[in-house]
Design a protein around this motif. Structure first.
Motif, PDB file in Angstrom:
ATOM      1  N   MET A 149       0.763  -1.174   0.049  1.00 49.36           N
ATOM      2  CA  MET A 149       0.012   0.030   0.074  1.00 49.36           C
ATOM      3  C   MET A 149       0.928   1.418   0.098  1.00 49.36           C
ATOM      4  SD  MET A 149      -3.048   0.944   2.463  1.00 49.36           S
ATOM      5  CE  MET A 149      -4.137  -0.323   1.902  1.00 49.36           C
ATOM      6  N   ASN A 150       0.432   2.123  -0.651  1.00 45.36           N
ATOM      7  CA  ASN A 150       1.029   3.346  -0.587  1.00 45.36           C
ATOM      8  C   ASN A 150       0.762   4.225   0.446  1.00 45.36           C
ATOM      9  OD1 ASN A 150       2.065   6.160  -1.107  1.00 45.36           O
ATOM     10  ND2 ASN A 150       1.590   6.215  -3.259  1.00 45.36           N
ATOM     11  N   VAL A 164      -0.655   0.039  -4.412  1.00 46.20           N
ATOM     12  CA  VAL A 164       0.247   0.175  -5.384  1.00 46.20           C
ATOM     13  C   VAL A 164      -0.169  -0.389  -6.660  1.00 46.20           C
ATOM     14  CG1 VAL A 164       2.241   0.712  -3.677  1.00 46.20           C
ATOM     15  CG2 VAL A 164       1.942  -1.394  -4.961  1.00 46.20           C
ATOM     16  N   SER A 201       1.201   7.246   1.403  1.00 40.37           N
ATOM     17  CA  SER A 201       0.682   8.658   1.318  1.00 40.37           C
ATOM     18  C   SER A 201      -0.526   8.887   0.885  1.00 40.37           C
ATOM     19  CB  SER A 201       1.782   9.539   0.358  1.00 40.37           C
ATOM     20  OG  SER A 201       1.806   8.855  -0.790  1.00 40.37           O
ATOM     21  N   THR A 202      -0.833   7.992   0.148  1.00 43.17           N
ATOM     22  CA  THR A 202      -2.375   7.982  -0.399  1.00 43.17           C
ATOM     23  C   THR A 202      -3.441   6.913   0.229  1.00 43.17           C
ATOM     24  OG1 THR A 202      -2.094   6.244  -2.111  1.00 43.17           O
ATOM     25  CG2 THR A 202      -1.605   8.609  -2.670  1.00 43.17           C
ATOM     26  N   ASP A 216      -3.770   4.048  -0.894  1.00 41.27           N
ATOM     27  CA  ASP A 216      -4.200   3.163  -1.753  1.00 41.27           C
ATOM     28  C   ASP A 216      -3.270   2.025  -2.251  1.00 41.27           C
ATOM     29  OD1 ASP A 216      -6.785   4.478  -2.340  1.00 41.27           O
ATOM     30  OD2 ASP A 216      -5.527   6.064  -3.874  1.00 41.27           O
TER      31      ASP A 216
END
Length: 173
Positions: free
Chosen positions: A138-139, A146, A141-142, A144
């Protein structure tokens, strides 16, 4: 136990005389080393980004993972639908003859009624379980997951628009 095996066991720890074959192999290796720029230098260690663990070994023994089998089933189902749709389109085109308006009307009606329940169920399960089954990162910063190869991992369900994009109602294709 064969004679060769017994002899090999009895020879353990004893150096055997060099044979002509051994000599040719040794000379070939020495010749290869003459032009090798790495001869006499330590070889760089190749570090790997994994640790062998029991989980990975057990998974390897089980064959393809669930998400791999499901993606393959989706691909097969889509190919089957494409073949069936191509046959239905050709039959409808023959039935409609030169009447392109009738063909377009009937083709849209057929597309609206086409049953994608089974493949859409596979797609829905893929979209739900793939991140956990594949351990998709998972990213942070977002929040979401990847992208996979630059694209989102999710698959779009098949519907009449999918049919009409692949097999337009204007009779072309």
């Amino acid at each position: 136990m064969e004679k060769r095996e017994r002899e090999a066991i009895l020879r353990q720890g004893v150096a055997r005389p060099e044979t002509p074959r051994d000599r040719r192999e040794r000379e070939g290796l020495e010749e290869d080393l003459k032009g090798n720029p790495l001869a006499g230098r330590p070889v760089r260690r190749r570090l790997r980004n994994f640790r062998p663990d029991a989980d990975a070994q057990l998974a390897a023994l089980a064959g393809p993972r669930a998400w791999m089998r499901r993606l393959r089933a989706i691909e097969i189902a889509v190919q089957l639908h494409e073949a069936q749709l191509a046959e239905a389109r050709d039959a409808l085109r023959d039935e409609a003859g030169d009447d392109s308006d009738r063909f377009a009307r009937e083709w849209r009606k057929l597309a609206e009624g086409w049953d994608f329940h089974e493949v859409n169920d596979l797609i829905e399960r893929h979209n739900r379980y793939y991140p956990a089954e594949s351990r998709l990162p998972m990213n942070p910063s977002t929040g979401d997951f990847v992208p996979v190869n630059g694209r989102p991992y999710t698959r779009q369900p098949l519907d009449a628009d999918w049919i009409l994009a692949r097999f337009p109602a204007d009779g072309q294709n």
